[in-house]
Design an enzyme around this catalytic site. Structure first.
Site, short mmCIF file in Angstrom:
data_model
loop_
_atom_site.label_atom_id
_atom_site.label_comp_id
_atom_site.label_asym_id
_atom_site.label_seq_id
_atom_site.Cartn_x
_atom_site.Cartn_y
_atom_site.Cartn_z
N CYS A 114 0.92 -1.06 0.55
CA CYS A 114 0.23 0.42 0.19
C CYS A 114 0.85 1.32 0.51
O CYS A 114 0.34 2.33 0.07
CB CYS A 114 -0.91 -0.16 1.26
SG CYS A 114 -1.81 -1.28 0.79
N HIS A 251 -2.44 7.01 2.81
CA HIS A 251 -3.15 6.16 2.17
C HIS A 251 -4.55 6.30 3.16
O HIS A 251 -4.82 5.95 4.83
CB HIS A 251 -2.23 5.02 2.80
CG HIS A 251 -3.02 3.56 2.57
ND1 HIS A 251 -3.98 3.39 1.38
CD2 HIS A 251 -2.93 2.13 3.21
CE1 HIS A 251 -4.33 1.88 1.43
NE2 HIS A 251 -3.53 1.38 2.29
N ASN A 281 -10.06 0.52 1.26
CA ASN A 281 -9.28 0.70 1.56
C ASN A 281 -8.51 -0.23 -0.51
O ASN A 281 -8.77 -1.68 -0.63
CB ASN A 281 -8.39 -0.63 2.43
CG ASN A 281 -6.80 -0.48 1.89
OD1 ASN A 281 -6.38 -0.19 1.35
ND2 ASN A 281 -6.63 -0.92 3.43
O1 UT7 Z 1 -3.43 -1.16 4.27
C1 UT7 Z 1 -3.21 -1.92 5.20
C2 UT7 Z 1 -4.31 -3.16 5.10
N1 UT7 Z 1 -4.62 -2.89 6.62
C3 UT7 Z 1 -5.06 -2.76 7.39
O2 UT7 Z 1 -4.55 -1.22 7.01
C4 UT7 Z 1 -5.97 -3.09 8.62
C5 UT7 Z 1 -5.16 -1.75 9.79
N2 UT7 Z 1 -6.45 -2.42 10.55
C6 UT7 Z 1 -8.19 -2.62 10.80
O3 UT7 Z 1 -8.03 -1.73 10.27
C7 UT7 Z 1 -8.64 -2.98 11.74
O4 UT7 Z 1 -7.55 -3.39 12.97
C8 UT7 Z 1 -9.61 -3.74 11.61
C9 UT7 Z 1 -10.98 -2.94 10.91
C10 UT7 Z 1 -9.23 -5.15 10.31
C11 UT7 Z 1 -10.11 -4.36 12.63
O5 UT7 Z 1 -10.89 -3.76 13.96
P1 UT7 Z 1 -10.45 -3.63 15.22
O6 UT7 Z 1 -10.94 -3.03 15.62
O7 UT7 Z 1 -8.89 -4.13 15.24
O8 UT7 Z 1 -11.23 -5.14 15.67
P2 UT7 Z 1 -10.40 -6.24 16.27
O9 UT7 Z 1 -9.36 -6.83 15.37
O10 UT7 Z 1 -9.44 -6.18 17.47
O11 UT7 Z 1 -11.50 -7.30 16.69
C12 UT7 Z 1 -12.49 -6.64 18.10
C13 UT7 Z 1 -13.76 -7.47 17.74
C14 UT7 Z 1 -13.35 -8.97 17.32
O12 UT7 Z 1 -14.12 -9.43 17.89
P3 UT7 Z 1 -14.25 -10.42 19.77
O13 UT7 Z 1 -12.69 -11.65 19.78
O14 UT7 Z 1 -14.05 -9.17 20.44
O15 UT7 Z 1 -15.20 -10.85 20.27
C15 UT7 Z 1 -13.44 -9.84 16.20
O16 UT7 Z 1 -13.75 -11.19 16.01
O17 UT7 Z 1 -14.45 -7.58 16.01
C16 UT7 Z 1 -14.80 -8.06 15.12
N3 UT7 Z 1 -14.65 -8.61 14.32
C17 UT7 Z 1 -15.52 -8.35 13.55
N4 UT7 Z 1 -17.03 -8.41 14.02
C18 UT7 Z 1 -17.97 -7.89 12.88
C19 UT7 Z 1 -13.53 -8.39 13.24
N5 UT7 Z 1 -13.65 -8.42 12.53
C20 UT7 Z 1 -15.01 -7.44 12.09
C21 UT7 Z 1 -16.46 -7.68 11.86
N6 UT7 Z 1 -17.58 -7.95 12.09
N7 UT7 Z 1 -16.33 -7.39 10.28
#
Ligand code: UT7
Length: 348
Positions: A114, A251, A281
């Site tokens: 990216c 980005h 993204n």
């Molecule tokens: O170009 C670079 C490419 N990558 C990125 O930019 C990724 C950067 N990271 C992010 O954007 C975020 O970390 C995410 C959007 C991927 C995830 O958000 P987060 O606030 O970091 O969530 P998390 O991974 O801490 O997960 C929190 C909860 C989890 O459930 P539990 O374990 O707390 O019960 C996940 O299983 O949210 C759950 N979860 C979802 N729930 C509903 C993860 N994905 C989803 C979803 N819908 N799509």
């Protein structure tokens, strides 16, 4: 004054097919509210089955040619930043050369995930200021949908497909690039990678030759830790304060990341251009897409000072402060009334 580079055109393209959050709700266990709150994304565009990165690049270049009434036949280098090329060889840059029949040009794909567009811009500026090249197409494009696992709710909600391009040309006047700062941390590779000839990195066996794997939390942590330091370095190098930056174009990975970057650097959100809300993204395309959209909407104007910053898999990062010297394109008034981006797409 020696040779400098300046930006003489910009174009972009997104595919027609919209994948909205509501449709994702039918594919994985997620919901619109969670996606919007955690990422700021409402929709993303998905390439057609037979639409690949090279096709999107060509549509973005056609958009540039049409808006600025320029020829690309005398381009002497084509640089394409992508981690989703149609083929490993020939390069996407070669496919572009063949499409336009450009007679005397170098062609090169480069991959910094990216952050790729920033790396390509930096290389293009180096080639021009060193006197090696005169007119370069710099493209950032990715069809992440082709390698996304649509059963993984933590990653499939993020990515969209798009292409963006700028034309950089030699000038004897003041150049566009004022400051640059680039780097990488290979130890972060395990947190965001695309399988290729090797299909495992973390011990987890994967099927298929091209899947995107990510640990979102670690990518998040990397971005909000590294980018503010890079932004401060750029401002120091350019000897300017945040108030002298007209537009911040990071980005567009996730709106929360961008908000955190603004808070940490003092760059205001009102002066920040993003594209994730309706395009997701878009990896290497996101910076030129946001910029192209800002130019078409009349937000970015001749004489503005821009701070661009990319980050992504590798981990890689890189940013530049540039002077936007481009006058309004001939069809700006017309294009501003049309749906921004994607209007020249095939099949739309
Ligand atoms: O170009 C670079 C490419 N990558 C990125 O930019 C990724 C950067 N990271 C992010 O954007 C975020 O970390 C995410 C959007 C991927 C995830 O958000 P987060 O606030 O970091 O969530 P998390 O991974 O801490 O997960 C929190 C909860 C989890 O459930 P539990 O374990 O707390 O019960 C996940 O299983 O949210 C759950 N979860 C979802 N729930 C509903 C993860 N994905 C989803 C979803 N819908 N799509």
């Amino acid at each position: 004054m020696g040779s400098k580079s300046r930006i003489t055109g910009i174009g972009s393209y997104v595919p027609c097919k919209i994948l909205a959050n509501a449709e994702l709700e039918t594919m994985v266990d997620t919901n619109d509210e969670w996606i919007v709150q955690r990422t700021g994304i409402r929709e993303r565009r998905i390439a057609a089955k037979e639409e690949f990165t090279s096709h999107m690049c060509i549509n973005a270049i056609d958009n540039l040619i049409h808006k600025y009434d320029v020829s690309v036949l005398d381009v002497d280098m084509i640089l394409v930043a992508t981690y989703t090329p149609d083929f490993h060889a020939p390069s996407v840059a070669c496919l572009i050369q063949q499409h336009y029949g450009i007679p005397a040009t170098g062609t090169l794909d480069l991959n910094a995930a990216c952050a790729g567009f920033m790396y390509a811009m930096n290389v293009a500026d180096g080639l021009i200021t060193s006197g090696l090249n005169r007119k370069i197409l710099v493209v950032g494009a990715d069809t992440a949908s082709k390698i996304t696992d649509y059963t993984d709710r933590s990653s499939c909600i993020l990515f969209g497909d798009a292409a963006g391009v700028i034309l950089m040309e030699r000038t004897e006047e003041a150049g566009a690039c004022i400051a640059r700062h680039f780097g990488a941390d290979g130890s972060g590779g395990i947190h965001l990678y695309r399988t290729g000839l090797r299909s495992e990195m973390t011990g987890k066996k994967l099927t298929g030759g091209g899947m995107l794997m990510q640990n979102g939390r670690e990518v998040y942590r990397f971005a909000v830790g590294t980018v503010p330091i890079g932004v401060r370095k750029l401002l120091n190098l350019a000897q300017c304060g945040v108030q002298e930056i007209d537009w911040f174009i990071p980005h567009s990975a996730n709106l929360r990341i961008v908000e955190s970057l603004c808070k940490k650097t003092g760059l205001p959100m009102e002066k920040t251009l993003t594209s994730m809300e309706y395009y997701g993204n878009t990896s290497a395309a996101s910076i030129p897409l946001s910029l192209s959209k800002g130019v078409e909407a009349g937000q970015v104007k001749e004489g503005d000072r821009l701070l661009l910053f990319g980050f992504g898999g590798g981990f890689t990062y890189g940013g530049m402060i540039v002077n936007w010297t481009l006058r309004c394109c001939r069809s700006n008034r017309r294009t501003a009334r049309l749906p921004i981006l994607g209007r020249r797409s095939r099949g739309c």
